[in-house]
Design an enzyme around this catalytic site. Structure first.
Site, PDB file in Angstrom:
ATOM      1  N   GLY A   1      35.748  19.425  74.679  1.00 37.75           N
ATOM      2  CA  GLY A   1      36.733  20.508  74.772  1.00 37.75           C
ATOM      3  C   GLY A   1      36.596  21.274  76.084  1.00 37.75           C
TER       4      GLY A   1
ATOM      5  N   ASP B   1      27.623  19.500  72.754  1.00 35.23           N
ATOM      6  CA  ASP B   1      26.579  18.709  72.113  1.00 35.23           C
ATOM      7  C   ASP B   1      26.901  17.206  72.117  1.00 35.23           C
ATOM      8  OD1 ASP B   1      24.089  19.279  70.260  1.00 35.23           O
ATOM      9  OD2 ASP B   1      25.242  17.682  69.294  1.00 35.23           O
TER      10      ASP B   1
ATOM     11  N   ASP C   1      32.550  27.995  71.895  1.00 37.72           N
ATOM     12  CA  ASP C   1      31.968  28.315  70.578  1.00 37.72           C
ATOM     13  C   ASP C   1      30.546  28.873  70.639  1.00 37.72           C
ATOM     14  OD1 ASP C   1      34.226  27.592  69.246  1.00 37.72           O
ATOM     15  OD2 ASP C   1      33.547  25.556  68.766  1.00 37.72           O
TER      16      ASP C   1
ATOM     17  N   ARG D   1      38.058  12.771  75.308  1.00 33.92           N
ATOM     18  CA  ARG D   1      37.095  12.264  74.329  1.00 33.92           C
ATOM     19  C   ARG D   1      37.160  10.744  74.431  1.00 33.92           C
ATOM     20  NH1 ARG D   1      38.524  17.349  71.910  1.00 33.92           N
ATOM     21  NH2 ARG D   1      36.579  18.491  71.728  1.00 33.92           N
TER      22      ARG D   1
ATOM     23  N   ARG E   1      34.431  26.407  64.246  1.00 36.29           N
ATOM     24  CA  ARG E   1      34.521  25.537  63.063  1.00 36.29           C
ATOM     25  C   ARG E   1      33.264  25.642  62.202  1.00 36.29           C
ATOM     26  NH1 ARG E   1      37.974  21.160  63.126  1.00 36.29           N
ATOM     27  NH2 ARG E   1      36.365  19.595  62.866  1.00 36.29           N
TER      28      ARG E   1
ATOM     29  N   ASP F   1      27.849  27.295  70.414  1.00 32.83           N
ATOM     30  CA  ASP F   1      27.140  26.711  69.269  1.00 32.83           C
ATOM     31  C   ASP F   1      26.126  25.645  69.704  1.00 32.83           C
ATOM     32  OD1 ASP F   1      28.958  24.881  70.162  1.00 32.83           O
ATOM     33  OD2 ASP F   1      29.809  24.401  68.200  1.00 32.83           O
TER      34      ASP F   1
ATOM     35  N   THR G   1      31.298  25.393  76.484  1.00 35.01           N
ATOM     36  CA  THR G   1      32.067  25.422  75.235  1.00 35.01           C
ATOM     37  C   THR G   1      32.265  26.870  74.811  1.00 35.01           C
ATOM     38  OG1 THR G   1      31.949  25.030  72.842  1.00 35.01           O
ATOM     39  CG2 THR G   1      29.895  24.910  74.010  1.00 35.01           C
TER      40      THR G   1
HETATM   41  P1  ADP Z   1      31.580  18.150  72.884  1.00 35.80           P
HETATM   42  O1  ADP Z   1      30.870  17.571  74.047  1.00 35.80           O
HETATM   43  O2  ADP Z   1      32.407  19.336  73.267  1.00 35.80           O
HETATM   44  O3  ADP Z   1      30.654  18.388  71.704  1.00 35.80           O
HETATM   45  P2  ADP Z   1      32.668  15.802  71.523  1.00 35.80           P
HETATM   46  O4  ADP Z   1      31.734  15.899  70.361  1.00 35.80           O
HETATM   47  O5  ADP Z   1      34.082  15.481  71.251  1.00 35.80           O
HETATM   48  O6  ADP Z   1      32.703  17.114  72.413  1.00 35.80           O
HETATM   49  O7  ADP Z   1      32.068  14.686  72.496  1.00 35.80           O
HETATM   50  C1  ADP Z   1      32.682  14.376  73.723  1.00 35.80           C
HETATM   51  C2  ADP Z   1      32.432  12.930  74.057  1.00 35.80           C
HETATM   52  O8  ADP Z   1      31.033  12.684  74.182  1.00 35.80           O
HETATM   53  C3  ADP Z   1      32.893  11.932  72.990  1.00 35.80           C
HETATM   54  O9  ADP Z   1      34.265  11.643  73.035  1.00 35.80           O
HETATM   55  C4  ADP Z   1      32.069  10.714  73.368  1.00 35.80           C
HETATM   56  O10 ADP Z   1      32.611  10.067  74.496  1.00 35.80           O
HETATM   57  C5  ADP Z   1      30.738  11.347  73.753  1.00 35.80           C
HETATM   58  N1  ADP Z   1      29.859  11.393  72.579  1.00 35.80           N
HETATM   59  C6  ADP Z   1      29.868  12.291  71.568  1.00 35.80           C
HETATM   60  N2  ADP Z   1      28.960  11.966  70.628  1.00 35.80           N
HETATM   61  C7  ADP Z   1      28.381  10.811  71.055  1.00 35.80           C
HETATM   62  C8  ADP Z   1      27.376   9.944  70.506  1.00 35.80           C
HETATM   63  N3  ADP Z   1      26.782  10.203  69.327  1.00 35.80           N
HETATM   64  N4  ADP Z   1      27.061   8.841  71.203  1.00 35.80           N
HETATM   65  C9  ADP Z   1      27.646   8.567  72.389  1.00 35.80           C
HETATM   66  N5  ADP Z   1      28.592   9.325  72.950  1.00 35.80           N
HETATM   67  C10 ADP Z   1      28.958  10.437  72.299  1.00 35.80           C
END
Ligand code: ADP
Length: 333
Positions: free
Chosen positions: A23, A115, A140, A84, A184, A142, A138
């Site tokens: 995000g 995360d 949030d 993503r 969330r 969090d 982010t």
């Molecule tokens: P944020 O980084 O804000 O937490 P997301 O959880 O949507 O956002 O994660 C962003 C991107 O990071 C995902 O679309 C993916 O490409 C990568 N990612 C997230 N989780 C994993 C994971 N467990 N293993 C590998 N890549 C991941």
């Protein structure tokens, strides 16, 4: 005041890359600017990867100059775009991503995100040895291992500003307003917005409050001559929580309106605080990569910028201060 320790002594690094993932958050541009300008100041080439891990896999990697980041510190969103990327969950794909970077002579990757983005970077480094550093971006707030994240302060200020405006209508019409803010699984935005906006009730995922208790607070206010109330509610995991609560209050005879702030909290001009945090974290990320430190996030603890290993960050839970929750409740009465 944010404490910035002396940045580590540098060794020569030929080139690094920076991307934004997950995000977007206001202040990400200030972080990109700091990464680019600090690296160039240390004679290290910088590449900007467009659209997060998806763009990386597609080879959307462009050299950046000091002028590429001119006039962006005040802009919300991210000039590098974000995305993503499902494919990055696969080991073979992460291996390919490291090869793409190595083929360009890039020796380190700065990931600005949350995360999930850090999990991808951490896995890629563990599997390939390719050095990565995360910067928490982010709204949030969090992410474990850091007290603050880029974008949080801006989001809270946006939400407080909205509450100030809503209060005018709430008091003119003797209404109760349920204001839904982002968050969330974390109530940080709701809590700080509630305290800063003087809300009568703050509802967060970490602490459930029964409707009867919310009604008690409203009644207490009425007895003291209050004719309106603001309830700040974190969105939670199930959509429509604000509507559900408003209906329950209506059923008990309280005229209630709902305002969902939604994505208005994600955009906009970053506050001075977020620009400062992003600038310090961006420079620190480059300095640590150049000092040979990686597989870590740049965090802020006790107001000090510092390195926190990804293993102590990823999947970790940050607990909301119950003292702050209690304070919010006391001040609202
Ligand atoms: P944020 O980084 O804000 O937490 P997301 O959880 O949507 O956002 O994660 C962003 C991107 O990071 C995902 O679309 C993916 O490409 C990568 N990612 C997230 N989780 C994993 C994971 N467990 N293993 C590998 N890549 C991941």
């Amino acid at each position: 005041m944010l404490q910035i320790p002396h940045l580590p002594e540098t060794r020569k690094l030929k080139a690094l890359a920076v991307l934004t993932s997950g995000g977007d958050a206001p202040g990400m541009n200030a972080a990109i600017r700091a990464v680019v300008r600090y690296a160039i100041a240390k004679d290290c080439a910088v590449y900007g990867v467009t659209k997060g891990y998806s763009g990386l896999l597609e080879g959307q990697i462009q050299p950046m100059e000091a002028s590429s980041v001119a006039n962006i510190i005040q802009r919300g969103g991210t000039i590098l775009k974000t995305d993503r990327c499902e494919a990055f969950f696969r080991k073979a794909v992460r291996r390919e991503a490291a090869h793409i970077l190595q083929r360009k002579g890039i020796e380190g990757l700065v990931v600005i995100g949350g995360d999930g983005s850090f999990t991808g970077a951490h896995l890629m480094e563990n599997e390939t040895g390719f050095p990565t550093i995360g910067i928490p971006g982010t709204i949030d707030n969090d992410i474990a291992g850091t007290e603050d994240t880029i974008g949080f302060d801006t989001a809270v200020n946006t939400a407080v500003d909205a509450i100030d405006r809503i209060r005018d209508t709430a008091s003119s019409h003797d209404r109760i307003f349920v204001v839904e803010v982002m968050g969330r699984s974390s109530g940080y935005i709701a809590l700080q917005t509630g305290i800063g906006g003087g809300a009568e009730t703050v509802l967060v995922p970490e602490r459930k409050i029964p409707v009867s208790k919310i009604c008690d607070t409203i009644e207490r206010g009425i007895r003291r001559g209050k004719t309106s109330s603001i309830i700040v509610l974190a969105e939670g995991r199930t959509p429509g929580n604000a509507q559900v609560l408003a209906q329950k209050l209506e059923d008990r005879g309280y005229a209630t309106k709902v305002c969902i702030l939604g994505h208005t909290q994600r955009g906009g001009t970053p506050t001075a605080h977020d620009r400062m945090l992003a600038s310090a974290m961006g420079a620190s990320a480059v300095a640590h990569l150049m000092a040979g430190h990686s597989n870590s996030m740049i965090g802020c603890r006790d107001n000090r910028i510092q390195l926190v290993p990804f293993k102590d960050v990823i999947g970790g839970k940050k607990t909301l201060s119950t003292a702050l929750l209690d304070l919010g409740a006391v001040l609202a009465t």
